[in-house]
Design a protein around this motif. Structure first.
Motif, PDB file in Angstrom:
ATOM      1  N   GLY A  79       5.042   1.842 -11.870  1.00 25.06           N
ATOM      2  CA  GLY A  79       5.846   0.905 -11.132  1.00 25.06           C
ATOM      3  C   GLY A  79       7.249   1.602 -10.438  1.00 25.06           C
ATOM      4  O   GLY A  79       7.497   3.039 -10.596  1.00 25.06           O
ATOM      5  N   MET A  80       8.144   0.861  -9.781  1.00 24.57           N
ATOM      6  CA  MET A  80       9.453   1.516  -9.071  1.00 24.57           C
ATOM      7  C   MET A  80      10.444   0.357  -8.950  1.00 24.57           C
ATOM      8  O   MET A  80      10.106  -0.943  -9.065  1.00 24.57           O
ATOM      9  CB  MET A  80       8.912   2.197  -7.915  1.00 24.57           C
ATOM     10  N   VAL A  81      11.431   0.935  -8.973  1.00 22.75           N
ATOM     11  CA  VAL A  81      12.605  -0.066  -8.449  1.00 22.75           C
ATOM     12  C   VAL A  81      13.197   0.559  -7.188  1.00 22.75           C
ATOM     13  O   VAL A  81      13.681   1.890  -7.092  1.00 22.75           O
ATOM     14  CB  VAL A  81      13.527  -0.177  -9.631  1.00 22.75           C
ATOM     15  N   VAL A  82      13.575  -0.198  -6.180  1.00 19.93           N
ATOM     16  CA  VAL A  82      14.017   0.338  -4.831  1.00 19.93           C
ATOM     17  C   VAL A  82      15.558  -0.295  -4.760  1.00 19.93           C
ATOM     18  O   VAL A  82      15.636  -1.634  -4.917  1.00 19.93           O
ATOM     19  CB  VAL A  82      13.350  -0.044  -3.692  1.00 19.93           C
ATOM     20  N   ASN A 142       4.178  10.449  -6.504  1.00 20.14           N
ATOM     21  CA  ASN A 142       5.533  11.109  -6.715  1.00 20.14           C
ATOM     22  C   ASN A 142       5.568  11.069  -8.254  1.00 20.14           C
ATOM     23  O   ASN A 142       5.364  10.242  -9.019  1.00 20.14           O
ATOM     24  CB  ASN A 142       6.591  10.307  -6.126  1.00 20.14           C
ATOM     25  N   VAL A 143       6.279  12.166  -8.993  1.00 22.68           N
ATOM     26  CA  VAL A 143       6.646  12.181 -10.211  1.00 22.68           C
ATOM     27  C   VAL A 143       7.522  10.983 -10.719  1.00 22.68           C
ATOM     28  O   VAL A 143       8.325  10.661  -9.762  1.00 22.68           O
ATOM     29  CB  VAL A 143       6.997  13.685 -10.980  1.00 22.68           C
ATOM     30  N   SER A 144       7.745  10.834 -11.921  1.00 17.32           N
ATOM     31  CA  SER A 144       8.641   9.860 -12.652  1.00 17.32           C
ATOM     32  C   SER A 144      10.022  10.477 -12.475  1.00 17.32           C
ATOM     33  O   SER A 144      10.432  11.630 -12.666  1.00 17.32           O
ATOM     34  CB  SER A 144       8.621   9.663 -13.920  1.00 17.32           C
ATOM     35  N   PHE A 163      13.529   4.609  -8.038  1.00 19.04           N
ATOM     36  CA  PHE A 163      13.554   5.084  -9.322  1.00 19.04           C
ATOM     37  C   PHE A 163      12.003   4.678  -9.823  1.00 19.04           C
ATOM     38  O   PHE A 163      11.397   3.893  -9.732  1.00 19.04           O
ATOM     39  CB  PHE A 163      14.358   4.206 -10.264  1.00 19.04           C
ATOM     40  N   ASN A 164      11.288   5.951  -9.668  1.00 17.52           N
ATOM     41  CA  ASN A 164      10.038   5.748  -9.676  1.00 17.52           C
ATOM     42  C   ASN A 164       9.336   6.379 -11.381  1.00 17.52           C
ATOM     43  O   ASN A 164       9.588   7.213 -11.876  1.00 17.52           O
ATOM     44  CB  ASN A 164       8.958   7.113  -8.907  1.00 17.52           C
ATOM     45  N   GLU A 210       0.909  -1.134   0.001  1.00 16.22           N
ATOM     46  CA  GLU A 210       0.086  -0.120   0.034  1.00 16.22           C
ATOM     47  C   GLU A 210       0.818   1.242  -0.170  1.00 16.22           C
ATOM     48  O   GLU A 210       0.673   2.379  -0.743  1.00 16.22           O
ATOM     49  CB  GLU A 210      -1.091  -0.069   1.268  1.00 16.22           C
ATOM     50  N   GLY A 211       1.831   1.313   0.748  1.00 15.28           N
ATOM     51  CA  GLY A 211       2.848   2.278   1.065  1.00 15.28           C
ATOM     52  C   GLY A 211       3.615   2.704  -0.332  1.00 15.28           C
ATOM     53  O   GLY A 211       3.741   3.931  -0.936  1.00 15.28           O
ATOM     54  N   ARG A 212       4.196   1.618  -0.862  1.00 15.57           N
ATOM     55  CA  ARG A 212       4.804   1.654  -2.320  1.00 15.57           C
ATOM     56  C   ARG A 212       3.997   2.140  -3.416  1.00 15.57           C
ATOM     57  O   ARG A 212       3.922   2.975  -4.234  1.00 15.57           O
ATOM     58  CB  ARG A 212       5.217   0.270  -2.863  1.00 15.57           C
ATOM     59  N   ALA A 213       2.483   1.738  -3.260  1.00 11.70           N
ATOM     60  CA  ALA A 213       1.623   2.093  -4.455  1.00 11.70           C
ATOM     61  C   ALA A 213       1.211   3.625  -4.117  1.00 11.70           C
ATOM     62  O   ALA A 213       1.241   4.451  -5.325  1.00 11.70           O
ATOM     63  CB  ALA A 213       0.311   1.365  -4.219  1.00 11.70           C
ATOM     64  N   LYS A 214       1.252   4.077  -2.843  1.00 13.59           N
ATOM     65  CA  LYS A 214       0.974   5.404  -2.720  1.00 13.59           C
ATOM     66  C   LYS A 214       2.204   6.249  -3.335  1.00 13.59           C
ATOM     67  O   LYS A 214       1.931   7.301  -3.933  1.00 13.59           O
ATOM     68  CB  LYS A 214       0.965   5.861  -1.181  1.00 13.59           C
TER      69      LYS A 214
END
Length: 108
Positions: free
Chosen positions: A75-78, A49-51, A69-70, A40-44
């Motif tokens: 999606g994103m990479v942490v 947040n902008v790319s 990296f959003n 949920e936090g990652r989805a938020k």
């Protein structure tokens, strides 16, 4: 805020206080309950947040960063120092709902 180039100059007696202040930022990994620790936090984070690339000092590894990296709404990479093997960087890819898609490692 401390200049990242100066983090190695923080005296050991001040390092714990620095980590406490730094961990108040929700981008930091703090374990259970952290913004990036739950789907949920990652989805938020991904949605709001902008790319682009975001980074913060890693409170567990002096002189290292946690990178996010959003791709807004996609999606994103942490990327952070591995907690299991500090000689490695851990890269975890998530979808827009914050679910893990893949995990890879590279030398730190």
């Amino acid at each position: 805020m401390i200049d990242p180039r100066e983090v190695d100059k923080i005296p050991d007696e001040e390092w714990e206080e620095f980590k406490k202040r730094a961990m108040q930022d929700e981008l930091f990994y703090r374990g259970t309950g952290d913004l990036l620790d739950t789907p949920e936090g990652r989805a938020k984070f991904c949605r709001l947040n902008v790319s682009g690339a975001f980074n913060k000092d890693d409170p567990e590894f002096r002189g290292y960063k946690i990178w996010v990296f959003n791709n807004q709404g996609q999606g994103m990479v942490v990327k952070k120092r591995s907690r299991v093997d500090p000689a490695l960087m851990e890269n975890v890819e998530y979808d827009a709902e914050g679910k893990e898609l893949s995990r890879s490692y590279e030398p730190a």
